[in-house]
Design an enzyme around this catalytic site. Structure first.
Site, PDB file in Angstrom:
ATOM      1  N   HIS A 178       0.826  -1.203   0.000  1.00 29.15           N
ATOM      2  CA  HIS A 178       0.000   0.000   0.000  1.00 29.15           C
ATOM      3  C   HIS A 178       0.865   1.260   0.000  1.00 29.15           C
ATOM      4  CE1 HIS A 178      -2.337   3.106   2.290  1.00 29.15           C
ATOM      5  NE2 HIS A 178      -3.189   2.843   1.319  1.00 29.15           N
TER       6      HIS A 178
ATOM      7  N   GLU B 118       2.167   1.814  -3.463  1.00 28.42           N
ATOM      8  CA  GLU B 118       1.102   2.332  -4.329  1.00 28.42           C
ATOM      9  C   GLU B 118       1.007   3.854  -4.219  1.00 28.42           C
ATOM     10  OE1 GLU B 118      -3.115   3.626  -3.673  1.00 28.42           O
ATOM     11  OE2 GLU B 118      -3.012   1.537  -3.022  1.00 28.42           O
ATOM     12  N   HIS B 119       1.094   4.388  -3.011  1.00 28.83           N
ATOM     13  CA  HIS B 119       1.056   5.840  -2.815  1.00 28.83           C
ATOM     14  C   HIS B 119       2.266   6.516  -3.449  1.00 28.83           C
ATOM     15  CE1 HIS B 119      -2.019   6.793   0.523  1.00 28.83           C
ATOM     16  NE2 HIS B 119      -2.284   5.556   0.105  1.00 28.83           N
TER      17      HIS B 119
ATOM     18  N   GLU C  29      -4.614   8.175   7.025  1.00 31.20           N
ATOM     19  CA  GLU C  29      -5.535   7.243   6.374  1.00 31.20           C
ATOM     20  C   GLU C  29      -5.913   6.121   7.337  1.00 31.20           C
ATOM     21  OE1 GLU C  29      -5.784   4.366   2.393  1.00 31.20           O
ATOM     22  OE2 GLU C  29      -3.946   5.493   2.818  1.00 31.20           O
TER      23      GLU C  29
END
Length: 355
Positions: free
Chosen positions: A47, A50-51, A128
């Site tokens: 994750h 991905e950012h 997040e």
């Protein structure tokens, strides 16, 4: 529906799906990797990576350059990380296909991964994480999966933990990318309005530099030798109780998954389903109640979710349990089975209307 599939020399599969009567297209790059391919130490790296792909490339070095280029033509874009796959997509007017392809290939092939951007994005992901903790309707799914699979990758949260996220280094991120972001582990799909021969040529040129090789595989699912707790309660001050009830099911290559999906549809997959009618329509105990199936490579699950008044939690759990018992003893009717099949035929037809 017509489509063409080719395999590039590096192993990347490219699929084109031309669609008439549309003026847009969607480009999606998928990689067969996600949080299930991580270790305890690197949990959250899929994750995080991905950012970071959006935080600057050699030709677009500033973090805002990528968003600006797409915003300037009214394109939509995003990315997502799951437990077994990660995707990056752009949806744009069809004549902006070259730009969409250039952006997606650029972020995947020429990212900078600057230390200062890594640290800034680490803070973004912590926020997040807090957002998810403040969203019990979402967080309850993470809790449910941790109950099903315990202390192994399928039971870990995709975003990672505070400890693992804090400990991820640039070296961890680069090592993971080198291991997983290779041609044989990638699929590129283009659907919408475009010239197919031209699109395939451009895709091949854009991704020729994606490395070849074999990606690291994930460990197979194994039943825990320890007896896992069947219940977990977590308190947070909210206006509703969010609950999930379910059990392990079938993987994506098990033919029984089709029957499980139809059962979920009859129980809680539509507004005329048993649970929706019983819990919402007849008794007004919930706004949302639903049943789903989830498939991973070699396992899966069947679950029911509901958001209910605190004082009615036991009653709703009892009614879900009773409906499970009814299905186990008498099954669903032939009429319910046909309705579930017709529902999915209709949903499939609708899904083909969009790229």
């Amino acid at each position: 529906m017509h489509h063409t599939k080719i395999t590039l020399e590096n192993g990347m599969r490219a699929i084109t799906v031309p669609m008439k009567d549309t003026k847009s297209l969607t480009l999606l790059a998928l990689f067969g990797t996600g949080s299930r391919f991580e270790t305890k130490k690197t949990n959250g790296v899929s994750h995080f990576l991905e950012h970071l792909f959006f935080k600057g490339t050699k030709s677009r070095p500033r973090p805002g350059d990528i968003s600006q280029a797409l915003d300037d033509v009214g394109a939509e874009h995003n990315a997502f990380t799951a437990k077994e796959y990660t995707g990056y997509w752009v949806k744009a007017a069809s004549h902006h296909f070259p730009l969409a392809l250039d952006i997606v290939s650029d972020i995947l092939l020429e990212p900078l991964f600057k230390e200062e951007e890594i640290e800034k994005e680490r803070g973004v992901i912590f926020q997040e994480m807090n957002m998810y903790l403040d969203t019990p309707r979402r967080y309850v799914h993470d809790i449910f999966e941790s109950l099903l699979y315990g202390d192994e990758p399928l039971g870990w949260e995709i975003i990672g933990t505070s400890g693992s996220l804090q400990g991820l280094s640039r070296e961890n991120i680069l090592t993971y990318r080198k291991s997983q972001y290779i041609g044989s582990n990638a699929v590129l799909v283009v659907a919408g309005a475009f010239q197919e021969e031209d699109a395939l040529r451009r895709v091949e040129q854009a991704f020729v530099r994606l490395p070849s090789g074999t990606a690291k595989s994930c460990p197979p699912f194994r039943e825990s030798k320890k007896r896992l707790s069947p219940v977990r309660l977590e308190y947070k001050k909210t206006d509703q109780t969010h609950l999930m009830v379910g059990a392990r099911g079938f993987g994506m290559f098990d033919d029984r998954r089709y029957a499980a999906t139809l059962l979920a549809t009859a129980l809680g997959g539509k507004t005329s389903s048993r649970l929706f009618q019983e819990i919402r329509e007849k008794r007004g105990l919930a706004y949302t109640v639903s049943a789903i199936t989830e498939q991973f490579l070699d396992t899966g699950y069947f679950s029911v979710y509901a958001g209910v008044p605190h004082q009615k939690t036991k009653e709703v759990v009892r009614r879900i349990r009773d409906e499970f018992h009814n299905v186990c003893t008498t099954g669903i009717t032939l009429r319910e089975l046909q309705q579930a099949k017709d529902f999915w035929r209709g949903q499939f037809a609708i899904s083909l209307e969009s790229s």
